[in-house]
Write a protein that holds these residues in place. Structure first.
Motif, PDB file in Angstrom:
ATOM      1  N   ALA A  18       0.832  -1.203   0.000  1.00  0.00           N
ATOM      2  CA  ALA A  18       0.000   0.000   0.000  1.00  0.00           C
ATOM      3  C   ALA A  18       0.863   1.248   0.000  1.00  0.00           C
ATOM      4  N   GLY A  19       0.493   2.191  -0.860  1.00  0.00           N
ATOM      5  CA  GLY A  19       1.210   3.453  -0.916  1.00  0.00           C
ATOM      6  C   GLY A  19       1.201   4.042  -2.312  1.00  0.00           C
ATOM      7  N   MET A  20       1.853   5.182  -2.436  1.00  0.00           N
ATOM      8  CA  MET A  20       2.028   5.850  -3.721  1.00  0.00           C
ATOM      9  C   MET A  20       3.436   5.529  -4.198  1.00  0.00           C
ATOM     10  N   TRP A  21       3.560   4.966  -5.386  1.00  0.00           N
ATOM     11  CA  TRP A  21       4.832   4.498  -5.919  1.00  0.00           C
ATOM     12  C   TRP A  21       5.183   5.223  -7.214  1.00  0.00           C
ATOM     13  N   LYS A  22       6.430   5.639  -7.331  1.00  0.00           N
ATOM     14  CA  LYS A  22       6.950   6.192  -8.588  1.00  0.00           C
ATOM     15  C   LYS A  22       7.642   5.046  -9.316  1.00  0.00           C
ATOM     16  N   VAL A  23       7.200   4.751 -10.553  1.00  0.00           N
ATOM     17  CA  VAL A  23       7.650   3.570 -11.290  1.00  0.00           C
ATOM     18  C   VAL A  23       8.415   3.973 -12.545  1.00  0.00           C
ATOM     19  N   THR A  24       9.513   3.250 -12.817  1.00  0.00           N
ATOM     20  CA  THR A  24      10.258   3.376 -14.063  1.00  0.00           C
ATOM     21  C   THR A  24      10.289   2.004 -14.721  1.00  0.00           C
ATOM     22  N   ARG A  52       8.699   4.082  -3.109  1.00  0.00           N
ATOM     23  CA  ARG A  52       7.488   4.563  -2.420  1.00  0.00           C
ATOM     24  C   ARG A  52       7.622   6.055  -2.161  1.00  0.00           C
ATOM     25  N   GLN A  53       6.595   6.800  -2.567  1.00  0.00           N
ATOM     26  CA  GLN A  53       6.557   8.248  -2.365  1.00  0.00           C
ATOM     27  C   GLN A  53       5.787   8.624  -1.113  1.00  0.00           C
ATOM     28  N   LEU A  64      -1.476   2.222  -4.635  1.00  0.00           N
ATOM     29  CA  LEU A  64      -1.915   0.872  -4.302  1.00  0.00           C
ATOM     30  C   LEU A  64      -2.575   0.808  -2.939  1.00  0.00           C
ATOM     31  N   HIS A  65      -3.589  -0.032  -2.852  1.00  0.00           N
ATOM     32  CA  HIS A  65      -4.276  -0.342  -1.600  1.00  0.00           C
ATOM     33  C   HIS A  65      -4.300  -1.853  -1.484  1.00  0.00           C
ATOM     34  N   ARG A  66      -4.109  -2.352  -0.272  1.00  0.00           N
ATOM     35  CA  ARG A  66      -4.119  -3.801  -0.071  1.00  0.00           C
ATOM     36  C   ARG A  66      -5.151  -4.174   0.976  1.00  0.00           C
ATOM     37  N   GLU A  67      -5.932  -5.190   0.660  1.00  0.00           N
ATOM     38  CA  GLU A  67      -6.889  -5.773   1.600  1.00  0.00           C
ATOM     39  C   GLU A  67      -6.638  -7.271   1.594  1.00  0.00           C
ATOM     40  N   SER A  68      -5.958  -7.755   2.642  1.00  0.00           N
ATOM     41  CA  SER A  68      -5.517  -9.141   2.724  1.00  0.00           C
ATOM     42  C   SER A  68      -4.586  -9.435   1.545  1.00  0.00           C
ATOM     43  N   GLY A  79      -5.914  -0.430  -7.108  1.00  0.00           N
ATOM     44  CA  GLY A  79      -5.337   0.901  -7.183  1.00  0.00           C
ATOM     45  C   GLY A  79      -5.487   1.506  -8.556  1.00  0.00           C
ATOM     46  N   THR A  80      -4.637   2.508  -8.808  1.00  0.00           N
ATOM     47  CA  THR A  80      -4.654   3.194 -10.100  1.00  0.00           C
ATOM     48  C   THR A  80      -3.232   3.381 -10.612  1.00  0.00           C
ATOM     49  N   TRP A  81      -3.119   3.438 -11.923  1.00  0.00           N
ATOM     50  CA  TRP A  81      -1.876   3.761 -12.621  1.00  0.00           C
ATOM     51  C   TRP A  81      -2.098   5.076 -13.353  1.00  0.00           C
ATOM     52  N   SER A  82      -1.139   5.987 -13.268  1.00  0.00           N
ATOM     53  CA  SER A  82      -1.141   7.217 -14.063  1.00  0.00           C
ATOM     54  C   SER A  82       0.266   7.422 -14.599  1.00  0.00           C
ATOM     55  N   GLY A  83       0.359   7.701 -15.883  1.00  0.00           N
ATOM     56  CA  GLY A  83       1.679   7.914 -16.480  1.00  0.00           C
ATOM     57  C   GLY A  83       1.633   7.724 -17.975  1.00  0.00           C
ATOM     58  N   ASP A  84       2.708   7.134 -18.494  1.00  0.00           N
ATOM     59  CA  ASP A  84       2.862   6.998 -19.946  1.00  0.00           C
ATOM     60  C   ASP A  84       1.798   6.148 -20.620  1.00  0.00           C
ATOM     61  N   PHE A  85       1.071   5.303 -19.908  1.00  0.00           N
ATOM     62  CA  PHE A  85       0.061   4.455 -20.529  1.00  0.00           C
ATOM     63  C   PHE A  85      -1.355   4.952 -20.304  1.00  0.00           C
TER      64      PHE A  85
END
Length: 130
Positions: A22-28, A122-123, A42-46, A51-57
């Motif tokens: 869980a958290g906000m991640w900066k991805v390369t 993780r941001q 990302l959010h985790r339940e068990s 979550g959501t993706w925002s970026g180049d795609f």
């Protein structure tokens, strides 16, 4: 053939399984097609990850996946555009890898388009849903 081979016992490096997804991640994403970047919230339940993706795609794309003691498998449908003038087409995108503390790494592929390594930092943390 081997010559003068020596095996020396050594203390193994510590492994930290169970870090939190869980958290906000900066991805390369360094692929055979080029470099792409984005963020995942990302959010985790068990064992379930959402979550959501925002970026180049694309922006705010729904992301789902699974969690097993530090190992994640995540998928989303992104928008693939080979040429800025071309129309974007949907492309299934998969990330699989390990989370260790505030960093993560693994394999990523855009189905039929690109394949390579991803890394993330993780941001910010978000609450865990129990």
């Amino acid at each position: 053939y081997f010559s003068n081979l020596r095996v020396t016992p050594k203390t193994p490096l510590p492994i930290h399984n169970g870090s939190e997804a869980a958290g906000m991640w900066k991805v390369t994403f360094a692929s055979d097609y080029g470099k792409f970047q984005g963020t995942m919230e990302l959010h985790r339940e068990s064992k379930a990850v959402t979550g959501t993706w925002s970026g180049d795609f694309g922006k705010d794309l729904n992301l789902t996946g699974t969690w097993r003691d530090g190992y994640v498998e995540l998928t989303f449908v992104g928008n693939w555009q080979e040429d800025p003038k071309a129309t974007a087409v949907p492309a299934a995108t998969t990330l699989a890898g390990w989370i260790d503390g505030d960093s993560a790494a693994g394999r990523m592929k855009v189905e039929g388009r690109a394949d390579g390594q991803w890394t993330a930092t993780r941001q910010a943390s978000v609450p865990i849903r129990k």
